[in-house]
Design an enzyme around this catalytic site. Structure first.
Site, short mmCIF file in Angstrom:
data_model
loop_
_atom_site.label_atom_id
_atom_site.label_comp_id
_atom_site.label_asym_id
_atom_site.label_seq_id
_atom_site.Cartn_x
_atom_site.Cartn_y
_atom_site.Cartn_z
N ASP A 18 0.82 -1.22 0.00
CA ASP A 18 0.00 0.00 0.00
C ASP A 18 0.85 1.26 0.00
O ASP A 18 0.65 2.16 0.83
CB ASP A 18 -0.94 0.02 1.21
CG ASP A 18 -1.80 -1.22 1.31
OD1 ASP A 18 -2.18 -1.75 0.26
OD2 ASP A 18 -2.11 -1.66 2.44
N GLU B 293 -11.33 0.57 -4.00
CA GLU B 293 -10.69 0.97 -2.74
C GLU B 293 -9.41 1.74 -3.05
O GLU B 293 -9.03 1.92 -4.21
CB GLU B 293 -10.37 -0.26 -1.90
CG GLU B 293 -9.47 -1.27 -2.60
CD GLU B 293 -9.30 -2.56 -1.83
OE1 GLU B 293 -9.81 -2.67 -0.70
OE2 GLU B 293 -8.64 -3.48 -2.36
#
Length: 500
Positions: free
Chosen positions: A14, A173
């Site tokens: 991420d 997302e």
């Protein structure tokens, strides 16, 4: 100039990046490991050195009873008016929050919370002074939700509204909002963070839409391919100081077939081109190689601070070390016995959701060799040593224990509810060297007494502690541990991590 992907190997997922002048900063998710959210510095986007963590105090990061893949997810790093802001979500305690600092290598502020449901928050500072907070949510169906906030307090200045549901893949997302050449671009990951992962983008003339989906979506994806890098997505875009554009994103490197991966999701870098009609495309039409041959910024190679050998001669732990859930609940010392790490035993087990006596670092290479020298005087049932740890239900540990008053080496294989132990012959002393040899498809476990050769105690398959078996979002750690009801101390003279 060529460079190799990943630019951050091992469990560094991420990624989010920002630029300040000619300096670049990057953060990653850390889930239930403490301290939280590692932060890196680079001058060329390829060579990164860790300068600290954003969350170093338990007032910032509460992880009690968090699963290993709980805790803090998907940070976003931004810079505005002399301050760095890192926004993330604590899945288990109070949701979205951000912290800020003027020195990214120093201490960060106490958390500022934002009352919006969901995960994966993004901060966008518009030139008119408005700040937009965008995250994934489900209130009106799965999609990307946005509100305007007061950055000094986190208070919402507008209602939360659904602004885009994505390109059509599941689980839109990881949103990021940018403004480029008069358009607001909203980028997100879709398809889930597994093998169907992809990155998509849309644009609008306003920060809140309506958003027009890109004709070239997905702009990054290795789905439905046999590429050595899989599950690519969760990207962040950046314009370098020379005007070139780049993307950082996560990916995995599976081993064998069917695919299994145990190093975790890693950080990759790829060039970005803009089409004539104003859309960004990552890599070669959405495909990114393990070796990139492209014009890039002049290389700036840092001195490697994550050294192979840690001899515990300093008065502090180096930045690559982590605890599980908490540091304050683990008793340890680098001063009690100079040149040794003293790790006090704890009743909390590696198999539970408390805070075990564990200090570890990420496995960053398929082929590596980890050795420690340990002195330990266990009572019956006490156990200390070295562990290859995916989570509380999936790990392999080699340790020194006492069985009916006899010192023995134990190899413990924990796979879900199955626990298998192998005991060695009795040892002659309480000082022993322990070794884990990591290969792509297996781990080998060795021990050695003074003036003796290494003895192989056993092997274990890497795929049995892979994400495909264990689940979750993390990667393997190598750690020192001590399980004892009496705070009996294990002393570690050194920890040697050697890439093969």
């Amino acid at each position: 100039m060529k460079y190799q992907n990943p630019v951050l190997s091992g469990f560094y997922p991420d990624p989010s990046v920002c630029r300040v002048g000619e300096d670049y900063y990057l953060v990653n998710s850390s889930f239930a490991y403490f301290p939280g959210i590692p932060i890196w510095h680079s001058r060329d986007l390829i060579h990164w050195r860790q300068i600290g963590h954003c969350l170093t105090r338990e007032s910032q990061l509460q992880l009690d009873q968090s699963g290993i893949s709980g805790g803090v997810w998907a940070p976003c790093l931004r810079y505005n008016n002399g301050r760095f802001y890192m926004v993330t979500t604590n899945q288990d305690h109070r949701g979205h929050f951000y912290v800020w600092t003027e020195d990214p290598a120093g201490e960060w502020s106490e958390p500022v919370y934002v009352d919006q449901e969901g995960i994966d928050p993004d901060l966008f500072f518009d030139k008119d002074g408005k700040i937009y907070f965008t995250s994934t949510g489900t209130a009106q169906g799965m999609g990307l939700y946005q509100c305007e906030i007061d950055i000094s307090t986190g208070r919402k200045l507008s209602d939360t509204r659904l602004i885009w549901t994505g390109f059509g893949g599941k689980f839109p997302e990881g949103p990021h909002l940018y403004k480029v050449n008069g358009y607001y671009y909203l980028m997100c990951a879709e398809g889930g963070t597994e093998y169907g992962h992809m990155e998509t983008i849309a644009r609008s003339e306003t920060p809140h839409g309506p958003f027009e989906s890109c004709l070239y979506n997905p702009i990054l994806s290795h789905r439905s391919s046999n590429h050595p890098i899989q599950a690519t997505g969760h990207a962040d875009l950046l314009e370098a100081h020379d005007g070139s554009w780049w993307a950082v994103f996560l990916g995995i490197r599976p081993v064998g077939y069917p695919y299994r991966h145990h190093l975790g999701r890693e950080t990759y870098l790829a060039p970005v081109i803009w089409t004539e009609d104003g859309w960004p495309i990552i890599g070669d039409n959405g495909i990114v190689g393990t070796e990139i041959d492209t014009i890039t910024l002049p290389p700036v190679v840092w001195e490697d601070e994550e050294t192979d050998m840690d001899d515990f001669n300093e008065s502090y732990l180096k930045k690559h070390w982590n605890f599980i859930r908490s540091s304050s609940k683990v008793k340890w010392s680098l001063e009690e016995r100079l040149g040794w790490l003293a790790l006090y035993g704890s009743e909390s087990k590696l198999t539970g959701k408390e805070t075990p006596a564990f200090i570890g670092r990420r496995q960053r290479h398929w082929n590596c060799d980890i050795t420690v020298r340990m002195e330990y005087h266990p009572a019956d049932g006490e156990d200390a040593g070295l562990v290859a740890f995916m989570d509380d239900k999936y790990h392999y540990a080699i340790g020194l224990t006492s069985i009916n008053g006899i010192l023995k080496i134990t190899l413990r294989r924990q796979i879900a509810s199955m626990r298998v132990e192998v005991h060695s012959l009795p040892l002659q002393g309480s000082i022993v060297d322990l070794r884990i040899e990591a290969l792509p498809e297996k781990y080998r476990f060795y021990f050695k007494e003074a003036n003796h050769d290494w003895q192989l105690l056993g092997e274990a398959e890497s795929h049995l502690i892979s994400t495909e078996v264990a689940g979750g979002f993390t990667g393997v750690y190598f750690g020192m541990y001590n399980q004892s009801s009496t705070e009996n101390k294990a002393y570690f003279d050194w920890f040697h991590y050697r890439k093969q």
